[in-house]
Design a protein around this motif. Structure first.
Motif, PDB file in Angstrom:
ATOM      1  N   ASP A 216       0.835  -1.212   0.000  1.00 43.29           N
ATOM      2  CA  ASP A 216       0.000   0.000   0.000  1.00 43.29           C
ATOM      3  C   ASP A 216       0.866   1.256   0.000  1.00 43.29           C
ATOM      4  OD1 ASP A 216      -2.227  -1.629   0.065  1.00 43.29           O
ATOM      5  OD2 ASP A 216      -2.595  -1.343   2.225  1.00 43.29           O
ATOM      6  N   MET A 217       1.923   1.249   0.806  1.00 41.33           N
ATOM      7  CA  MET A 217       2.810   2.420   0.857  1.00 41.33           C
ATOM      8  C   MET A 217       3.523   2.632  -0.476  1.00 41.33           C
ATOM      9  SD  MET A 217       4.449   2.673   4.682  1.00 41.33           S
ATOM     10  CE  MET A 217       5.088   1.033   4.809  1.00 41.33           C
ATOM     11  N   LEU A 218       3.953   1.548  -1.097  1.00 42.51           N
ATOM     12  CA  LEU A 218       4.657   1.653  -2.375  1.00 42.51           C
ATOM     13  C   LEU A 218       3.745   2.219  -3.464  1.00 42.51           C
ATOM     14  CD1 LEU A 218       6.684  -1.671  -2.325  1.00 42.51           C
ATOM     15  CD2 LEU A 218       7.646   0.642  -2.324  1.00 42.51           C
ATOM     16  N   ALA A 219       2.446   1.975  -3.333  1.00 45.30           N
ATOM     17  CA  ALA A 219       1.493   2.456  -4.329  1.00 45.30           C
ATOM     18  C   ALA A 219       1.224   3.956  -4.195  1.00 45.30           C
ATOM     19  CB  ALA A 219       0.186   1.677  -4.218  1.00 45.30           C
ATOM     20  N   LEU A 220       1.588   4.534  -3.052  1.00 42.90           N
ATOM     21  CA  LEU A 220       1.344   5.956  -2.826  1.00 42.90           C
ATOM     22  C   LEU A 220       2.442   6.791  -3.476  1.00 42.90           C
ATOM     23  CD1 LEU A 220       0.361   5.751   0.938  1.00 42.90           C
ATOM     24  CD2 LEU A 220      -1.183   6.046  -1.004  1.00 42.90           C
ATOM     25  N   SER A 221       2.084   7.974  -3.878  1.00 40.93           N
ATOM     26  CA  SER A 221       3.049   8.880  -4.499  1.00 40.93           C
ATOM     27  C   SER A 221       3.601   9.829  -3.445  1.00 40.93           C
ATOM     28  CB  SER A 221       2.380   9.685  -5.611  1.00 40.93           C
ATOM     29  OG  SER A 221       3.220  10.719  -6.044  1.00 40.93           O
ATOM     30  N   ALA A 222       4.904   9.914  -3.350  1.00 46.83           N
ATOM     31  CA  ALA A 222       5.537  10.800  -2.372  1.00 46.83           C
ATOM     32  C   ALA A 222       5.276  12.268  -2.709  1.00 46.83           C
ATOM     33  CB  ALA A 222       7.043  10.546  -2.314  1.00 46.83           C
ATOM     34  N   ASP A 223       4.891  12.547  -3.951  1.00 46.48           N
ATOM     35  CA  ASP A 223       4.638  13.928  -4.365  1.00 46.48           C
ATOM     36  C   ASP A 223       3.205  14.374  -4.109  1.00 46.48           C
ATOM     37  OD1 ASP A 223       7.253  14.058  -5.299  1.00 46.48           O
ATOM     38  OD2 ASP A 223       6.690  13.347  -7.299  1.00 46.48           O
ATOM     39  N   ASP A 224       2.330  13.449  -3.738  1.00 49.23           N
ATOM     40  CA  ASP A 224       0.924  13.777  -3.499  1.00 49.23           C
ATOM     41  C   ASP A 224       0.747  14.210  -2.043  1.00 49.23           C
ATOM     42  OD1 ASP A 224      -1.817  13.851  -3.147  1.00 49.23           O
ATOM     43  OD2 ASP A 224      -2.182  11.884  -4.030  1.00 49.23           O
ATOM     44  N   PRO A 225       0.214  15.431  -1.809  1.00 41.59           N
ATOM     45  CA  PRO A 225       0.065  15.919  -0.420  1.00 41.59           C
ATOM     46  C   PRO A 225      -0.821  15.037   0.453  1.00 41.59           C
ATOM     47  CG  PRO A 225      -0.395  17.670  -2.017  1.00 41.59           C
ATOM     48  CD  PRO A 225      -0.212  16.407  -2.790  1.00 41.59           C
ATOM     49  N   SER A 226      -1.784  14.335  -0.140  1.00 41.79           N
ATOM     50  CA  SER A 226      -2.666  13.493   0.672  1.00 41.79           C
ATOM     51  C   SER A 226      -1.967  12.211   1.135  1.00 41.79           C
ATOM     52  CB  SER A 226      -3.933  13.134  -0.114  1.00 41.79           C
ATOM     53  OG  SER A 226      -3.605  12.312  -1.222  1.00 41.79           O
ATOM     54  N   THR A 227      -0.858  11.889   0.513  1.00 40.53           N
ATOM     55  CA  THR A 227      -0.124  10.664   0.853  1.00 40.53           C
ATOM     56  C   THR A 227       0.341  10.665   2.299  1.00 40.53           C
ATOM     57  OG1 THR A 227       0.593  10.291  -1.403  1.00 40.53           O
ATOM     58  CG2 THR A 227       1.959   9.346   0.310  1.00 40.53           C
ATOM     59  N   CYS A 228       0.838  11.782   2.754  1.00 38.81           N
ATOM     60  CA  CYS A 228       1.389  11.837   4.114  1.00 38.81           C
ATOM     61  C   CYS A 228       0.330  11.469   5.145  1.00 38.81           C
ATOM     62  CB  CYS A 228       1.974  13.221   4.391  1.00 38.81           C
ATOM     63  SG  CYS A 228       2.945  13.276   5.900  1.00 38.81           S
ATOM     64  N   GLY A 229      -0.883  11.955   4.962  1.00 43.77           N
ATOM     65  CA  GLY A 229      -1.963  11.624   5.892  1.00 43.77           C
ATOM     66  C   GLY A 229      -2.278  10.146   5.890  1.00 43.77           C
ATOM     67  N   GLU A 230      -2.268   9.524   4.718  1.00 48.42           N
ATOM     68  CA  GLU A 230      -2.536   8.096   4.620  1.00 48.42           C
ATOM     69  C   GLU A 230      -1.443   7.290   5.323  1.00 48.42           C
ATOM     70  OE1 GLU A 230      -3.787   6.541   0.724  1.00 48.42           O
ATOM     71  OE2 GLU A 230      -3.989   8.637   0.105  1.00 48.42           O
ATOM     72  N   VAL A 231      -0.204   7.688   5.116  1.00 47.08           N
ATOM     73  CA  VAL A 231       0.914   6.984   5.739  1.00 47.08           C
ATOM     74  C   VAL A 231       0.894   7.200   7.253  1.00 47.08           C
ATOM     75  CG1 VAL A 231       3.425   6.789   5.854  1.00 47.08           C
ATOM     76  CG2 VAL A 231       2.308   7.040   3.641  1.00 47.08           C
ATOM     77  N   GLN A 232       0.554   8.401   7.692  1.00 45.56           N
ATOM     78  CA  GLN A 232       0.455   8.660   9.138  1.00 45.56           C
ATOM     79  C   GLN A 232      -0.608   7.771   9.765  1.00 45.56           C
ATOM     80  OE1 GLN A 232      -0.246  12.897   9.307  1.00 45.56           O
ATOM     81  NE2 GLN A 232       1.843  13.280   9.991  1.00 45.56           N
ATOM     82  N   HIS A 233      -1.747   7.618   9.091  1.00 41.87           N
ATOM     83  CA  HIS A 233      -2.816   6.761   9.609  1.00 41.87           C
ATOM     84  C   HIS A 233      -2.327   5.314   9.733  1.00 41.87           C
ATOM     85  CE1 HIS A 233      -6.875   5.357  10.366  1.00 41.87           C
ATOM     86  NE2 HIS A 233      -6.714   4.455   9.412  1.00 41.87           N
ATOM     87  N   LEU A 234      -1.627   4.848   8.714  1.00 41.83           N
ATOM     88  CA  LEU A 234      -1.071   3.502   8.731  1.00 41.83           C
ATOM     89  C   LEU A 234      -0.067   3.348   9.875  1.00 41.83           C
ATOM     90  CD1 LEU A 234      -1.283   0.926   6.974  1.00 41.83           C
ATOM     91  CD2 LEU A 234       0.641   1.785   5.664  1.00 41.83           C
ATOM     92  N   ALA A 235       0.797   4.340  10.052  1.00 43.52           N
ATOM     93  CA  ALA A 235       1.816   4.293  11.110  1.00 43.52           C
ATOM     94  C   ALA A 235       1.175   4.356  12.501  1.00 43.52           C
ATOM     95  CB  ALA A 235       2.816   5.424  10.926  1.00 43.52           C
ATOM     96  N   GLN A 236       0.109   5.140  12.648  1.00 45.58           N
ATOM     97  CA  GLN A 236      -0.567   5.208  13.945  1.00 45.58           C
ATOM     98  C   GLN A 236      -1.180   3.861  14.305  1.00 45.58           C
ATOM     99  OE1 GLN A 236      -3.150   8.527  13.118  1.00 45.58           O
ATOM    100  NE2 GLN A 236      -1.761  10.001  14.081  1.00 45.58           N
ATOM    101  N   GLY A 237      -1.772   3.201  13.332  1.00 44.17           N
ATOM    102  CA  GLY A 237      -2.322   1.867  13.572  1.00 44.17           C
ATOM    103  C   GLY A 237      -1.236   0.882  13.953  1.00 44.17           C
ATOM    104  N   LYS A 238      -0.098   0.964  13.275  1.00 39.69           N
ATOM    105  CA  LYS A 238       1.027   0.070  13.577  1.00 39.69           C
ATOM    106  C   LYS A 238       1.540   0.331  14.993  1.00 39.69           C
ATOM    107  CE  LYS A 238       2.247  -2.513  11.374  1.00 39.69           C
ATOM    108  NZ  LYS A 238       1.818  -3.927  11.357  1.00 39.69           N
ATOM    109  N   LEU A 239       1.648   1.603  15.371  1.00 37.85           N
ATOM    110  CA  LEU A 239       2.123   1.956  16.710  1.00 37.85           C
ATOM    111  C   LEU A 239       1.170   1.426  17.785  1.00 37.85           C
ATOM    112  CD1 LEU A 239       4.220   3.417  18.438  1.00 37.85           C
ATOM    113  CD2 LEU A 239       2.896   5.520  18.114  1.00 37.85           C
TER     114      LEU A 239
END
Length: 152
Positions: free
Chosen positions: A75-98
Motif C-alpha cells: 500500500d505504501m509503495l502504491a502511494l506517491s511521495a509527491d501527493d500531499p494526501s499521501t502523508c496523511g494516509e501513511v500517518q494513519h497507517l503508522a498510527q495503527g502500527k504503533l
C-alpha cells in the motif's frame, strides 16, 4: 561489454540481490507478492533488473524492520511521495502500527510477569509435579483478549 553498458542494460537477479543485501529467493518472493516487477526475459537471454529496484527493495526491508506487513508495504509503495494526501494516509497507517506494537508490548509484559511467577513457584516447589506444566494445562497465564488458537 563495458561496465557502463552493462549497468545501462540492467543487473542480473544475483547482482540486484547483492546490491540490496537480500537473497535471490527474497527478490523472487517480492516478485510473487507483487512488490517488485519481474522484468521480461528476452528470448534466450537473462532477465535484467533496473538499478532503481535496489532502493525499492531497501524501502521494503526498512518498512519491514518497523513492523509493517508486506500488504501494508505494498500500500505504501502504491502511494506517491509527491501527493500531499499521501502523508496523511501513511500517518494513519503508522498510527495503527504503533497502537498494535503497544498492545503487543503489554501482552509481552503480562507473559513475562506470569513466567516469572511460575519460575518462582518452581524454586519453592517440593512435590513431583511441575507448576509450569500444571499452569499451562489449567490455562493460567493466558494473555487477556487472546482466544485459544489465535495467531496474533
Amino acid at each position: 561489454m563495458s561496465e557502463r553498458r552493462e549497468k545501462a542494460a540492467g543487473m542480473t537477479i544475483g547482482d540486484l540481490a547483492r546490491a540490496a543485501d537480500v537473497s535471490v529467493e527474497t527478490v523472487r518472493f517480492y516478485e510473487r507478492r507483487g512488490l517488485i516487477e519481474q522484468p521480461s526475459r528476452p528470448y534466450g537471454g537473462i532477465r535484467r533488473y533496473p538499478g532503481p529496484l535496489v532502493r525499492r527493495i531497501q524501502f521494503i526491508k526498512h518498512a519491514k524492520s518497523l513492523g509493517f506487513t508486506l500488504s501494508e508495504i505494498g500500500d505504501m509503495l502504491a502511494l506517491s511521495a509527491d501527493d500531499p494526501s499521501t502523508c496523511g494516509e501513511v500517518q494513519h497507517l503508522a498510527q495503527g502500527k504503533l497502537a498494535l506494537l503497544r498492545e503487543k508490548r503489554e501482552a509481552l509484559r503480562f507473559m513475562e510477569s506470569v513466567l516469572e511467577a511460575l519460575l518462582a513457584d518452581c524454586r519453592h516447589h517440593t512435590d513431583n509435579s511441575c507448576p509450569i506444566l500444571e499452569a499451562v494445562k489449567e490455562g493460567i497465564g493466558e494473555v487477556p483478549g487472546k482466544t485459544p488458537g489465535s495467531r496474533e
